[in-house]
Design a protein around this motif. Structure first.
Motif, PDB file in Angstrom:
ATOM      1  N   ASP A  98       0.831  -1.199   0.000  1.00 26.34           N
ATOM      2  CA  ASP A  98       0.000   0.000   0.000  1.00 26.34           C
ATOM      3  C   ASP A  98       0.872   1.256   0.000  1.00 26.34           C
ATOM      4  O   ASP A  98       0.586   2.232  -0.700  1.00 26.34           O
ATOM      5  CB  ASP A  98      -0.921   0.020   1.225  1.00 26.34           C
ATOM      6  CG  ASP A  98      -2.330  -0.477   0.908  1.00 26.34           C
ATOM      7  OD1 ASP A  98      -2.559  -0.922  -0.234  1.00 26.34           O
ATOM      8  OD2 ASP A  98      -3.190  -0.431   1.805  1.00 26.34           O
ATOM      9  N   ASP A  99       1.914   1.230   0.804  1.00 24.85           N
ATOM     10  CA  ASP A  99       2.819   2.381   0.875  1.00 24.85           C
ATOM     11  C   ASP A  99       3.525   2.591  -0.463  1.00 24.85           C
ATOM     12  O   ASP A  99       3.707   3.728  -0.911  1.00 24.85           O
ATOM     13  CB  ASP A  99       3.851   2.172   1.981  1.00 24.85           C
ATOM     14  CG  ASP A  99       3.201   1.994   3.345  1.00 24.85           C
ATOM     15  OD1 ASP A  99       2.185   2.661   3.609  1.00 24.85           O
ATOM     16  OD2 ASP A  99       3.713   1.178   4.139  1.00 24.85           O
ATOM     17  N   LEU A 100       3.939   1.488  -1.081  1.00 24.26           N
ATOM     18  CA  LEU A 100       4.590   1.588  -2.385  1.00 24.26           C
ATOM     19  C   LEU A 100       3.622   2.118  -3.430  1.00 24.26           C
ATOM     20  O   LEU A 100       3.979   2.974  -4.260  1.00 24.26           O
ATOM     21  CB  LEU A 100       5.130   0.221  -2.799  1.00 24.26           C
ATOM     22  CG  LEU A 100       5.939   0.169  -4.100  1.00 24.26           C
ATOM     23  CD1 LEU A 100       7.184   1.044  -4.002  1.00 24.26           C
ATOM     24  CD2 LEU A 100       6.329  -1.272  -4.434  1.00 24.26           C
ATOM     25  N   ALA A 101       2.387   1.622  -3.394  1.00 24.66           N
ATOM     26  CA  ALA A 101       1.377   2.077  -4.353  1.00 24.66           C
ATOM     27  C   ALA A 101       1.055   3.561  -4.173  1.00 24.66           C
ATOM     28  O   ALA A 101       0.825   4.280  -5.149  1.00 24.66           O
ATOM     29  CB  ALA A 101       0.112   1.240  -4.211  1.00 24.66           C
ATOM     30  N   SER A 196      16.414   2.742 -18.023  1.00 23.36           N
ATOM     31  CA  SER A 196      15.767   4.019 -18.342  1.00 23.36           C
ATOM     32  C   SER A 196      14.416   4.189 -17.645  1.00 23.36           C
ATOM     33  O   SER A 196      13.861   5.295 -17.642  1.00 23.36           O
ATOM     34  CB  SER A 196      15.573   4.133 -19.855  1.00 23.36           C
ATOM     35  OG  SER A 196      14.851   3.012 -20.351  1.00 23.36           O
ATOM     36  N   ALA A 197      13.888   3.106 -17.060  1.00 25.86           N
ATOM     37  CA  ALA A 197      12.619   3.214 -16.334  1.00 25.86           C
ATOM     38  C   ALA A 197      12.845   4.003 -15.057  1.00 25.86           C
ATOM     39  O   ALA A 197      13.749   3.701 -14.266  1.00 25.86           O
ATOM     40  CB  ALA A 197      12.074   1.826 -16.029  1.00 25.86           C
ATOM     41  N   LYS A 198      12.019   5.011 -14.817  1.00 23.52           N
ATOM     42  CA  LYS A 198      12.216   5.913 -13.687  1.00 23.52           C
ATOM     43  C   LYS A 198      11.653   5.315 -12.395  1.00 23.52           C
ATOM     44  O   LYS A 198      10.525   4.821 -12.373  1.00 23.52           O
ATOM     45  CB  LYS A 198      11.517   7.241 -13.965  1.00 23.52           C
ATOM     46  CG  LYS A 198      11.719   8.288 -12.880  1.00 23.52           C
ATOM     47  CD  LYS A 198      11.008   9.585 -13.225  1.00 23.52           C
ATOM     48  CE  LYS A 198      11.193  10.627 -12.132  1.00 23.52           C
ATOM     49  NZ  LYS A 198      10.479  11.900 -12.465  1.00 23.52           N
ATOM     50  N   GLU A 199      12.448   5.371 -11.341  1.00 24.62           N
ATOM     51  CA  GLU A 199      11.959   4.894 -10.053  1.00 24.62           C
ATOM     52  C   GLU A 199      10.905   5.861  -9.516  1.00 24.62           C
ATOM     53  O   GLU A 199      11.155   7.070  -9.414  1.00 24.62           O
ATOM     54  CB  GLU A 199      13.112   4.780  -9.055  1.00 24.62           C
ATOM     55  CG  GLU A 199      12.686   4.203  -7.708  1.00 24.62           C
ATOM     56  CD  GLU A 199      13.834   4.038  -6.733  1.00 24.62           C
ATOM     57  OE1 GLU A 199      13.816   4.713  -5.679  1.00 24.62           O
ATOM     58  OE2 GLU A 199      14.750   3.232  -7.042  1.00 24.62           O
ATOM     59  N   ILE A 200       9.742   5.318  -9.163  1.00 24.77           N
ATOM     60  CA  ILE A 200       8.649   6.160  -8.673  1.00 24.77           C
ATOM     61  C   ILE A 200       8.167   5.724  -7.288  1.00 24.77           C
ATOM     62  O   ILE A 200       7.185   6.261  -6.773  1.00 24.77           O
ATOM     63  CB  ILE A 200       7.461   6.182  -9.662  1.00 24.77           C
ATOM     64  CG1 ILE A 200       6.966   4.758  -9.942  1.00 24.77           C
ATOM     65  CG2 ILE A 200       7.850   6.889 -10.953  1.00 24.77           C
ATOM     66  CD1 ILE A 200       5.676   4.722 -10.763  1.00 24.77           C
ATOM     67  N   GLY A 201       8.854   4.777  -6.694  1.00 23.27           N
ATOM     68  CA  GLY A 201       8.484   4.350  -5.345  1.00 23.27           C
ATOM     69  C   GLY A 201       9.438   3.304  -4.823  1.00 23.27           C
ATOM     70  O   GLY A 201      10.019   2.524  -5.596  1.00 23.27           O
ATOM     71  N   LYS A 202       9.642   3.315  -3.497  1.00 23.46           N
ATOM     72  CA  LYS A 202      10.520   2.322  -2.880  1.00 23.46           C
ATOM     73  C   LYS A 202      10.098   2.099  -1.433  1.00 23.46           C
ATOM     74  O   LYS A 202       9.789   3.048  -0.710  1.00 23.46           O
ATOM     75  CB  LYS A 202      11.982   2.778  -2.900  1.00 23.46           C
ATOM     76  CG  LYS A 202      12.952   1.825  -2.216  1.00 23.46           C
ATOM     77  CD  LYS A 202      14.348   2.404  -2.061  1.00 23.46           C
ATOM     78  CE  LYS A 202      15.073   2.477  -3.380  1.00 23.46           C
ATOM     79  NZ  LYS A 202      16.494   2.904  -3.194  1.00 23.46           N
ATOM     80  N   VAL A 203      10.095   0.836  -1.027  1.00 22.18           N
ATOM     81  CA  VAL A 203       9.903   0.481   0.380  1.00 22.18           C
ATOM     82  C   VAL A 203      11.024  -0.479   0.766  1.00 22.18           C
ATOM     83  O   VAL A 203      11.597  -1.160  -0.089  1.00 22.18           O
ATOM     84  CB  VAL A 203       8.520  -0.154   0.652  1.00 22.18           C
ATOM     85  CG1 VAL A 203       7.408   0.880   0.509  1.00 22.18           C
ATOM     86  CG2 VAL A 203       8.263  -1.349  -0.265  1.00 22.18           C
TER      87      VAL A 203
END
Length: 381
Positions: A98-101, A196-203
């Motif tokens: 949930d936090d990642l989403a 090249s894919a951009k990081e948009i979330g991390k837990v």
């Protein structure tokens, strides 16, 4: 020692070593260098190499990345993800999908993306998802080896379910949809997420020291083998069961240990092909017990306490070892083991390892009873 080795309840072959922790003097031994099946005493080895190679404070990331209309869920080795919100003080469920989403959905919407295909990137681990020799009933004691899962992909009955990474992907997709991101498909990625894919979330998972504690206290096979695969990856080996075995033995050698006869077929101890000896295990425990600030210092705290915690909570009750012995258990159909520390009645701290292999069919319970009797006698000495 002679009485234990000749105990009629012990129908197999014995390897034992007992050492005074303060002086390093050997108190008793019986074929200490003989290679025996360690069962879950292999987790002592796994804990040591994981702490040394990965580091006690290291956490395992689960990330979301975005490129165009594809979002990637990238596994970093955490098999204890929470489906909902993470819990900052937990080991199981420290990181939550949930936090990642929440993070990923906000950044996707900001980029004008509201519909995605979800690619589950499980490429961190390679090779077979099960150690080839772990079959039949033993497969019920471990998850398929994937680098991400929600609470190890167990159902309500506690059984492991297949495709844990894809199940985690489905849970993540559901969390995204609640936040306005429609997921049109969930598939396993055939190759790693592109750079090249951009990081948009991390837990982040609980630190390795806590994962080691969990693996030792609960004798958790999935966590142990996941740590082994991560050690392989960090060491430059392929993150497979074979690669983990090679990396583990190599690190034992770097610790100055004699690895003659040692076989690491998996890091959990489920494989019957594993071989360790009592001399090696006592030396690892000595090293862990004698350092205050080194990486191995975190090992001892995870060992179960006799008659109190983990896999020893129902053993050694009413004996001198209750509350005074901290050790790792090990059980297979024809092997039993117990290695750790015990305080004697006079306050002396002993390091010990007991490995019993090749037990006759049907004699496991009595073999364990004999091991417990011997351990209790050490405490009473």
């Amino acid at each position: 020692m002679t009485s234990f080795a000749s105990d009629p309840r012990v129908t197999g072959h014995v390897s034992v070593k007992v050492v005074d922790a303060a002086t390093g003097k050997t108190i008793a031994e019986h074929e200490p260098d003989a290679a025996r099946t360690p069962a879950s005493n292999m987790k002592i080895v796994t804990a040591a190499v994981a702490l040394r190679v990965l580091g006690p404070a290291t956490t395992l990331p689960t990330t979301a990345r975005l490129q165009g209309g594809t979002m990637y869920l990238v596994g970093g080795g955490d098999t204890l993800l929470a489906a909902g919100a993470g819990s900052p003080s937990a080991v199981k469920g420290r990181a939550g999908l949930d936090d990642l989403a929440e993070q990923a959905a906000a950044k996707a919407r900001a980029a004008g993306v509201t519909n995605v295909e979800l690619a589950v990137d499980s490429t961190l681990f390679q090779g077979p998802v099960r150690q080839p020799e772990v079959s039949g009933a033993n497969t019920g004691f471990i998850m398929e080896m994937r680098p991400l899962a929600v609470m190890q992909s167990r159902n309500q009955a506690g059984a492991y379910t297949p495709n844990p990474d894809l199940s985690a992907g489905q849970a993540f997709a559901a969390a995204l949809s609640k936040r306005g991101i429609a997921v049109t498909a969930v598939n396993r990625a055939s190759s790693p997420a592109p750079a090249s894919a951009k990081e948009i979330g991390k837990v982040q998972s609980a630190p390795v020291r806590d994962l080691v504690d969990f693996a030792l206290t609960e004798s958790d096979n999935t966590t142990a083998d996941a740590l082994g695969h991560l050690v392989a990856a960090k060491s430059g080996e392929k993150p497979t069961f074979d690669g983990a075995g090679r990396a583990t033995v190599a690190e034992l050698k770097r610790m100055g240990l004699d690895t003659k006869g040692v076989v690491v077929a998996d890091n959990s101890g489920l494989s019957a092909s594993n071989r360790l000896n009592a001399a090696l295990l006592t030396e690892i425990l000595k090293q862990a017990g004698s350092c205050d600030r080194c990486r191995l210092a975190a090992l001892a705290s995870g060992l179960p306490v006799g008659a109190l915690t983990g896999t020893l909570d129902d053993r050694l009750n009413g004996t001198a070892a209750a509350g005074r012995l901290r050790a790792k258990t090990g059980t297979l159909a024809d092997a039993t083991s117990l290695s750790g520390y015990v305080q004697t009645s006079k306050g002396r701290l002993l390091v010990f390892s007991i490995l019993v292999g090749d037990l006759k069919e049907g004699s496991l319970a009595q073999g364990k009873a004999a091991v417990d009797s011997f351990a209790a006698s050490l405490a009473a000495s």
